[in-house]
Design a protein around this motif. Structure first.
Motif, PDB file in Angstrom:
ATOM      1  N   LEU A   1      -8.332   0.191  -0.870  1.00 46.52           N
ATOM      2  CA  LEU A   1      -7.385   0.572  -2.211  1.00 46.52           C
ATOM      3  C   LEU A   1      -8.265   0.787  -3.514  1.00 46.52           C
ATOM      4  CD1 LEU A   1      -3.888  -0.653  -1.495  1.00 46.52           C
ATOM      5  CD2 LEU A   1      -4.584   1.625  -1.199  1.00 46.52           C
ATOM      6  N   LEU A   2      -9.020  -0.048  -3.608  1.00 47.28           N
ATOM      7  CA  LEU A   2      -9.999  -0.294  -4.917  1.00 47.28           C
ATOM      8  C   LEU A   2     -11.081   0.835  -5.095  1.00 47.28           C
ATOM      9  CD1 LEU A   2     -10.756  -2.001  -7.422  1.00 47.28           C
ATOM     10  CD2 LEU A   2     -12.174  -3.204  -5.889  1.00 47.28           C
TER      11      LEU A   2
ATOM     12  N   HIS B   1       0.831  -1.175   0.042  1.00 49.69           N
ATOM     13  CA  HIS B   1      -0.022  -0.180   0.053  1.00 49.69           C
ATOM     14  C   HIS B   1       0.964   1.244   0.070  1.00 49.69           C
ATOM     15  CE1 HIS B   1      -3.522   2.401   2.191  1.00 49.69           C
ATOM     16  NE2 HIS B   1      -2.951   2.975   1.134  1.00 49.69           N
TER      17      HIS B   1
ATOM     18  N   ALA C   1      -4.063  -2.415  -4.787  1.00 51.51           N
ATOM     19  CA  ALA C   1      -5.476  -3.290  -4.503  1.00 51.51           C
ATOM     20  C   ALA C   1      -5.331  -4.854  -5.099  1.00 51.51           C
ATOM     21  CB  ALA C   1      -6.596  -2.643  -5.277  1.00 51.51           C
TER      22      ALA C   1
ATOM     23  N   SER D   1      -2.528  -6.650  -2.705  1.00 52.01           N
ATOM     24  CA  SER D   1      -3.286  -6.870  -1.250  1.00 52.01           C
ATOM     25  C   SER D   1      -4.444  -8.034  -1.364  1.00 52.01           C
ATOM     26  CB  SER D   1      -3.793  -5.499  -0.550  1.00 52.01           C
ATOM     27  OG  SER D   1      -2.807  -4.456  -0.457  1.00 52.01           O
TER      28      SER D   1
ATOM     29  N   GLY E   1      -7.110  -4.311   0.504  1.00 50.30           N
ATOM     30  CA  GLY E   1      -7.055  -4.086  -0.901  1.00 50.30           C
ATOM     31  C   GLY E   1      -8.547  -3.587  -1.374  1.00 50.30           C
TER      32      GLY E   1
ATOM     33  N   LEU F   1      -4.607   0.970  -8.151  1.00 52.39           N
ATOM     34  CA  LEU F   1      -5.488   0.007  -8.425  1.00 52.39           C
ATOM     35  C   LEU F   1      -4.966  -1.629  -8.836  1.00 52.39           C
ATOM     36  CD1 LEU F   1      -8.628  -0.943  -8.889  1.00 52.39           C
ATOM     37  CD2 LEU F   1      -8.210  -0.301 -11.493  1.00 52.39           C
TER      38      LEU F   1
END
Length: 306
Positions: A202-203, A40, A90, A93, A199, A86
């Protein structure tokens, strides 16, 4: 843009140092959440590099091949940064978390992980504070709330830093929760779920930034409050009877183009129209320094939309 550059540099320095610390803690503890948090922060570091490039590219002066300047190139680089978050952040993760859930892991050295998470939380707070200070200054200038500024600002670099810092703080809490539950229960499933949750977070951030930058890249209008102010300045001129059509386009971070079809009074002379045009441009640039180009098209009352 100089203030946004400072915000990006602070965020980049913080993320680089945190990524290294999380990686060491992840390797020592074997925690999937810590490894995901390292990915991240690494993704955020690369993002800051791309945002720095966005600022520098957008500041290039106009030339014959690009008469309106290079401001919108900032949105292209910011879009690439969001796509990197992305894919790299993401994607890694979620994948790493699912592998941990399926295959398990050996956890140890919990104290190191908790220490790194606490230090990272403090450093990310410093980075977020820098972004929020800039956001509050903009909100005070426009006499609105920081939330509305964040939603409508054309400074996509500031938006990216604030979104990523908020996501980083939430991600640290998720990592701590996953690690803590795994330690309490002895079940590494929780650590894997923490990685997956990071993840997904983050997406969401990446999709929001991609959507925002795409809208700006294809020619987004200025915020409604700015358009209302521009229209008011145009109608304040005694030579103007009505504004037939008003178009605004964000040319880049803090850069606005204004094009308007104006129905001037029939009795206005050519000289008075020239003075009115010069005066309205002066007023607009004074009230809205972001306005870089103003194009006025005298239009008869029977033409164009109302």
């Amino acid at each position: 843009m100089s203030e946004s550059l400072g915000t990006v540099l602070v965020a980049g320095a913080v993320n680089l140092s945190i990524a290294a610390a999380k990686l060491v803690a992840g390797v020592l503890s074997g925690s999937a959440s810590m490894i995901s948090e390292s990915a991240h922060s690494a993704a955020d570091t690369v993002t800051e590099v791309l945002l720095y490039t966005a600022i520098r590219r957008s500041e290039r002066p106009a030339d014959p091949a690009h008469p309106l300047g290079y401001g919108q190139s900032a949105y292209l680089w910011a879009l690439l940064a969001a796509c990197f978050t992305l894919v790299a952040g993401a994607g890694f993760s979620v994948t790493h978390g699912l592998h941990t859930i399926a295959d398990g892991e050996d956890l140890s050295d919990f104290g190191v992980s908790y220490l790194v998470l606490a230090i990272a939380f403090a450093l990310e707070g410093v980075s977020l504070a820098q972004g929020l200070r800039q956001l509050r200054r903009l909100a005070a200038r426009w006499d609105t709330s920081p939330a509305r500024v964040l939603h409508g600002t054309s400074d996509t670099m500031l938006k990216a830093v604030v979104f990523e810092d908020v996501a980083a703080l939430v991600g640290l809490l998720l990592a701590a929760a996953g690690l803590g539950l795994a330690q309490l229960t002895g079940n590494v499933l929780w650590d894997g779920l923490g990685s997956v949750a990071i993840g997904v977070l983050l997406l969401v951030v990446a999709v929001l930034l991609i959507k925002s930058n795409t809208s700006l890249l294809i020619g987004q209008a200025a915020p409604a409050a700015v358009e209302e102010g521009i229209r008011a300045e145009l109608l304040a001129l005694p030579e103007v009877e009505r504004v037939v059509e008003l178009i605004t386009i964000m040319l880049g971070p803090g850069r606005v183009l204004v094009a308007a079809r104006i129905d001037f009074l029939d009795e206005a002379s050519g000289a008075s129209l020239e003075r009115a045009s010069a005066e309205v441009e002066r007023r607009l640039r004074t009230r809205f320094p972001e306005i870089r180009q103003v194009f006025l098209d005298p239009t008869s009352s029977g033409e164009g939309p109302v």
